[in-house]
Design a protein around this motif. Structure first.
Motif, short mmCIF file in Angstrom:
data_model
loop_
_atom_site.label_atom_id
_atom_site.label_comp_id
_atom_site.label_asym_id
_atom_site.label_seq_id
_atom_site.Cartn_x
_atom_site.Cartn_y
_atom_site.Cartn_z
N THR A 97 0.85 -1.19 0.00
CA THR A 97 0.00 0.00 0.00
C THR A 97 0.88 1.23 0.00
N PRO A 98 0.69 2.16 -0.94
CA PRO A 98 1.50 3.38 -0.94
C PRO A 98 1.47 4.08 0.42
N GLY A 99 2.64 4.51 0.86
CA GLY A 99 2.75 5.18 2.14
C GLY A 99 2.94 4.27 3.32
N HIS A 100 2.85 2.96 3.11
CA HIS A 100 3.01 1.99 4.19
C HIS A 100 4.19 1.07 3.87
N PRO A 101 5.08 0.83 4.83
CA PRO A 101 6.28 0.04 4.53
C PRO A 101 5.98 -1.42 4.22
N LEU A 102 6.69 -1.95 3.25
CA LEU A 102 6.69 -3.37 2.94
C LEU A 102 7.97 -3.96 3.53
N ARG A 103 7.83 -4.88 4.45
CA ARG A 103 8.98 -5.45 5.17
C ARG A 103 9.49 -6.70 4.49
N TYR A 104 10.81 -6.77 4.34
CA TYR A 104 11.43 -8.00 3.87
C TYR A 104 12.86 -8.08 4.39
N TYR A 105 13.49 -9.21 4.16
CA TYR A 105 14.86 -9.45 4.62
C TYR A 105 15.68 -9.92 3.42
#
Length: 401
Positions: free
Chosen positions: A353-361
């Motif tokens: 979602t634009p404006g919301h962080p996408l978490r990954y490693y």
């Protein structure tokens, strides 16, 4: 009798202040697996509430046996004034514990000390590298990385010999030692750090690919990617954790302008870094973001044999080389919805979602370092990161007995 009454009154008056000289910390989790180098974070507001007026250079963190642990206090507002010594500029108190398999709880104390706490060895570090155009490099005690800024992307002026590379891919420098090497390798120069002279080597291929963990916008057929980072900001810099942001200028993603800010959290003792990518667009419609691994990551002349693993939230490679031994790369994407490929990359994708962080490693390991020496071990490492992400530790504090 008067002396006894006075002593009792003084004891009552002093008891609260004495109790504020230390507090207890309990950390719990629900997994049965080992959790090496688990970073424990306590907001400084809680530290100050439990131990008012605590000073960052005059505290000690101890484990249950009384051993002093390295700690770090992050600084989120370095220009903030603090007349009441309330720690208003500080973010978190950080320290680490390695949970053994089946160890689900650990206890610690945080206490004031009379002297000054000594500096601890740096195990996580990041900086821009102006001596090599504007690379940005980071490392911990396991692996090092770099990526590239606008100076490297700029065309060479007439009569000037200059390397030109346009990419937002992430590079790897493989280490065999646990001390910082970024400064040493840049100092010894390009021709030398491409050879293993005892500390490790740069043998990873990025080019225009995603490297090991770069991102792009995926429409099901085409991957739309940005170029070299536009600016950076360092938020914390060791000894336990480095945090920094890279900002990418807007690019065209199939008719939609997209920009990105990546926040990297680099912890000591981990092969994979946490990356939180926040995308900005002109509308609120979801994006499909793909995270990639270069399909041809091996060094020149190494005839690599590349095994690819796609399992749930994990995309990984295990690369066997002719003389430079084997290495693994991996991406763990907790929100993964599927896998794909383009001409350059293996991809794992998820909605953002634009404006919301996408978490990954994302990260890597080299067999010559002696810790991860097989594909099975590398797969286990990636799956453990998946489990740890889904089941974070719980931290409680209380007055020390």
């Amino acid at each position: 009798m008067k002396r006894l009454v006075l002593a009792a009154m003084l004891g009552t008056a002093l008891a609260p202040s004495l109790a504020q000289d230390k507090f207890a910390v309990t950390v719990q989790h629900d997994l049965s697996i080992a959790r090496p180098s688990e970073t424990i974070a306590i907001p400084w507001k809680q530290v100050n509430a439990a131990m008012p007026g605590a000073m960052v250079q005059k505290i000690a963190v101890k484990d249950a046996s009384g051993r002093v642990l390295p700690h770090q206090v992050t600084n989120v507002a370095p220009q903030a004034k603090d007349p009441n010594n309330e720690g208003v500029a500080y973010g978190e108190l950080l320290f680490q514990h390695s949970f053994g398999a089946g160890e689900k709880s650990a206890s610690f104390t945080v206490e004031r000390i009379d002297g000054v706490a000594p500096p601890f060895p740096i195990k996580a570090f990041a900086r821009q590298v102006p001596e090599r155009l504007d690379d940005f490099a980071w490392e911990n005690d396991k692996v090092a990385h770099r990526t590239y800024g606008p100076a490297l992307a700029a065309p060479a002026p007439a009569g000037v010999v200059k390397e030109v590379l346009v990419t937002s891919g992430l590079d790897i420098w493989f280490k065999r030692v646990d001390y910082p090497i970024v400064d040493r390798w840049y100092n010894k120069g390009h021709d030398h750090y491409h050879k293993d002279q005892g500390e490790g080597m740069d043998m990873y291929n990025v080019g225009k690919s995603r490297g090991a963990g770069g991102t792009g916008i995926w429409d099901g057929k085409t991957l739309y990617t940005g170029v070299n980072y536009a600016s950076y900001k360092i938020l914390a810099n060791g000894p336990i954790r480095a945090v920094f942001e890279l900002r990418y200028a807007p690019w065209d993603a199939g008719g939609r302008q997209v920009s990105e800010v990546k926040r990297f959290t680099v912890d000591a003792g981990h092969w994979l870094d946490r990356i939180d990518s926040t995308f900005t667009t002109s509308d609120a419609a979801p994006l499909t973001v793909a995270v990639g691994l270069n399909k041809t990551p091996g060094d020149k002349g190494q005839d690599p044999k590349i095994a690819v693993g796609r399992d749930g939230k994990v995309l990984l490679q295990w690369v066997e080389q002719k003389s430079n031994d084997a290495f693994g790369t991996a991406v763990v994407l907790p929100g993964a919805e599927g896998f794909a490929q383009d001409a350059l990359n293996e991809l794992v994708f998820a909605k953002a979602t634009p404006g919301h962080p996408l978490r990954y490693y994302a990260g890597a390991a080299w067999s010559r370092a002696g810790e991860i020496t097989s594909r099975a071990q590398w797969e286990r490492q990636a799956q453990d990161i998946t489990a740890r992400d889904a089941s974070p530790v719980r931290v409680t504090i209380q007055p020390a007995k």
